[in-house]
Write an enzyme that holds these catalytic residues in place. Structure first.
Site, PDB file in Angstrom:
ATOM      1  N   ASP A 153       0.855  -1.188   0.000  1.00  0.00           N
ATOM      2  CA  ASP A 153       0.000   0.000   0.000  1.00  0.00           C
ATOM      3  C   ASP A 153       0.899   1.249   0.000  1.00  0.00           C
ATOM      4  OD1 ASP A 153       0.793  -0.920   2.543  1.00  0.00           O
ATOM      5  OD2 ASP A 153      -0.996  -0.156   3.527  1.00  0.00           O
ATOM      6  N   GLU A 211      12.189   0.918   7.555  1.00  0.00           N
ATOM      7  CA  GLU A 211      11.259  -0.059   6.965  1.00  0.00           C
ATOM      8  C   GLU A 211      11.554  -0.324   5.502  1.00  0.00           C
ATOM      9  OE1 GLU A 211       7.262   1.310   6.624  1.00  0.00           O
ATOM     10  OE2 GLU A 211       7.848   3.316   5.999  1.00  0.00           O
TER      11      GLU A 211
END
Length: 579
Positions: free
Chosen positions: A319, A514
């Site tokens: 996403d 991340e």
């Protein structure tokens, strides 16, 4: 396309028929955290930089009291134009800041010197791995008893055991992140903590029928890639705890049935899976983003369909990405509003389910149920044939997502095109050789700092120039499993590049991220809906797994340490984004 019918728990194991009923998903019935005027007014007033901030706040009073107070407030402003300052005062009166759900906790099974460290030859990497091992303590969380006693005051879903969170704004359990976290914990010999993580996810399946995207009530309608079966496999391989496996297996069967009942679709007599979340409302944690994206749409139905697609994209874990964009007319550049994730049969989701089916077969056979094992083996064989019929491109030599809108494959490069290698879900050795050549000719290997999520610079975070830890690990592991020396060498080279990228970033910022920029020299990634996050659970897990696999050969690259940014971390990151 076919659909309908009544499904039993193990319908797919023995019948191999299509069952695509829309099983009702458990609603999030919170009029504060999921829907309603209070949520709408607070989020659209933009009181906080991140919409997730508000829906993670704790209530100071029972929801009924807060809703009644808000109704009274609304009556003072009949035009619904409540001033932001008034809303800010209201939120301050009835809500506490995020993070109130947890109490200080150090995992009791944390070890200062796990055996993995002794297997890493490069002293710099061994020292770095020791620091990553330390990070488990900062990412560990224990839910306060107050949350269990009064769950109505929190958006957090209380789970029975302590957990390890990804980090940053992700201050709760996340589903597919947990696979790499669990593997990292096991390498750190933290088997009790890893077991607790898995038990939390099993608890969620028993409660909801599936694992929600994350541990918040506003995630209760969507999942993420179903890695729970593989987490149980990792735990069993590390512990040989057959009693745990026996207790977990019925719940794993239940989750598999959810995916087959609610996320499957039959096309050209082939049944495969997709991401689909039939909830036509904005995501509470990205509320204003979703509203603004729908502003140009003229009907409520168009808006609802867009919001369903955004949730399907969120369920994919990617996403967001140009991978999910529908085709647009010539001359028109596609954007996030063109997301059509539910209209795609994804290669990686189906490869994962193929691996799950084979793993579940092995579990049932081990525990003495050959009939169920044979059913899962048939399911994997049927899926493999379906993937090769609809997704395999012999000329290009790879698997590609299949578009339901065009009835054809989408041939853009993504690392997920190689996911069947990782899952070992293909029928002929020649296919692996062709896939290796496809990867070498794709242009995706020209970046020294990782393989990007795509070659499209869309501004979305699951696109170029970002490289993501789980995609690197799946690609490397898949190549490492092939018999070809050339594939094994490429797997090592990619692992070496990724380790150096992560090491350089840690050397500069004393932090793990991340995602990373394939063009940066230890530069964190960017783009998407939020700032790059520190932590970071799956990044640490992937690094530890690569150090476990290749620790006798990997090197840090002889960095001098002179690249370290001496400014505060946030200022360093700001400078990086301006480069």
């Amino acid at each position: 396309m076919a659909g309908g019918g009544t499904c039993t728990a193990l319908w797919f194991l023995f019948g191999l028929v299509s069952c695509q009923q829309n099983m009702p998903l458990p609603p999030c019935d919170s009029e504060i955290y999921c829907t309603g005027q209070l949520l709408h007014h607070v989020q659209t007033a933009k009181l906080f930089n991140d919409d997730k901030h508000f829906v993670d706040m704790k209530l100071k009073e029972h929801p009924d009291v807060v809703l009644s107070a808000f109704q009274n407030l609304s009556q003072d402003w009949p035009s619904n134009a409540i001033p932001p300052s008034t809303l800010r005062d209201f939120v301050g009166l009835y809500f506490d800041k995020p993070g109130q759900e947890f109490e200080p906790w150090t995992p009791p099974d944390w070890k200062d010197n796990p055996k993995l460290l002794d297997r890493i030859e490069d002293p710099a990497l061994a020292g770095w791995a020791a620091k990553l091992n330390q990070l488990w303590k900062s990412l560990g969380r224990k839910i306060r008893q107050e949350v269990r006693d009064h769950p109505e005051l929190y958006s957090l879903i209380p789970t029975p055991h302590p957990l390890v969170v990804p980090g940053g704004r992700f201050r709760e359990l996340y589903y597919w992140d947990s696979y790499w976290v669990v593997n990292g914990l096991l390498l750190s010999e933290m088997t009790t903590t890893a077991r607790g993580m898995i038990q939390n996810l099993l608890y969620l399946v028993d409660r909801y029928g599936f694992v929600p995207n994350g541990g918040r009530v506003y995630y209760e309608r969507r999942s993420q890639p179903p890695f729970l079966t593989l987490m149980v496999e990792s735990y069993y391989q590390a512990t040989q705890d057959q009693a745990f496996l026996r207790g977990a297996l019925p719940t794993l069967d239940k989750e598999y049935s959810f995916w087959m009942q609610n996320r499957s679709l039959t096309l050209h007599n082939h049944t495969l899976n997709r991401h689909r979340v039939p909830v036509g409302s904005p995501r509470p944690e990205s509320y204003t983003d979703d509203l603004e994206l729908a502003e140009g749409l003229t009907t409520d139905l168009q808006k609802q369909l867009l919001w369903e697609e955004l949730k399907a994209g969120a369920e994919s874990g990617w996403d967001f990405s140009s991978r999910w964009y529908r085709a647009t007319p010539p001359g028109q550049t596609p954007s996030l509003g063109d997301t059509g994730a539910s209209q795609v049969l994804p290669v990686d989701l189906n490869a994962l389910l193929c691996r799950n089916e084979r793993t579940l077969a092995s579990f049932h056979r081990l525990l003495g149920d050959p009939e169920a094992a044979a059913g899962y083996e048939r399911a994997a064989a049927v899926r493999q044939r379906a993937m090769e019929a609809l997704m395999w491109d012999e000329r290009r030599g790879a698997w590609f997502d299949f578009s339901l809108l065009t009835n054809a494959t989408r041939t853009q490069f993504h690392p997920s095109n190689l996911a069947p290698l990782w899952a070992q879900c293909f029928s002929a050795p020649a296919m692996a050789e062709r896939a290796l050549l496809y990867l070498q000719e794709s242009g995706a290997l020209r970046f020294p700092n990782g393989v990007p999520a795509s070659l499209q610079d869309s501004g979305q975070q699951w696109d170029y120039p970002n490289a993501w830890p789980p995609l690197q690990h799946m690609l490397i592991e898949g190549l490492s499993k092939l018999p070809s020396d050339e594939a094994k060498k490429l797997a090592f080279d990619l692992a070496q590049n990724w380790i150096r990228t992560n090491w350089r970033a840690f050397d500069k910022y004393d932090a793990m991220f991340e995602k990373y920029d394939v063009n940066g020299d230890g530069k964190p990634g960017g783009g998407g809906e939020y700032d790059v996050q520190l932590g970071f659970g799956w990044t640490n897990g992937v690094v530890l797994q690569l150090l476990d696999l290749y620790g006798d050969r990997l090197t840090a690259g002889g960095l001098s340490g002179t690249t370290t940014c001496s400014l505060p971390l946030l200022l360093c990151l700001l400078l990086v984004t301006l480069q």
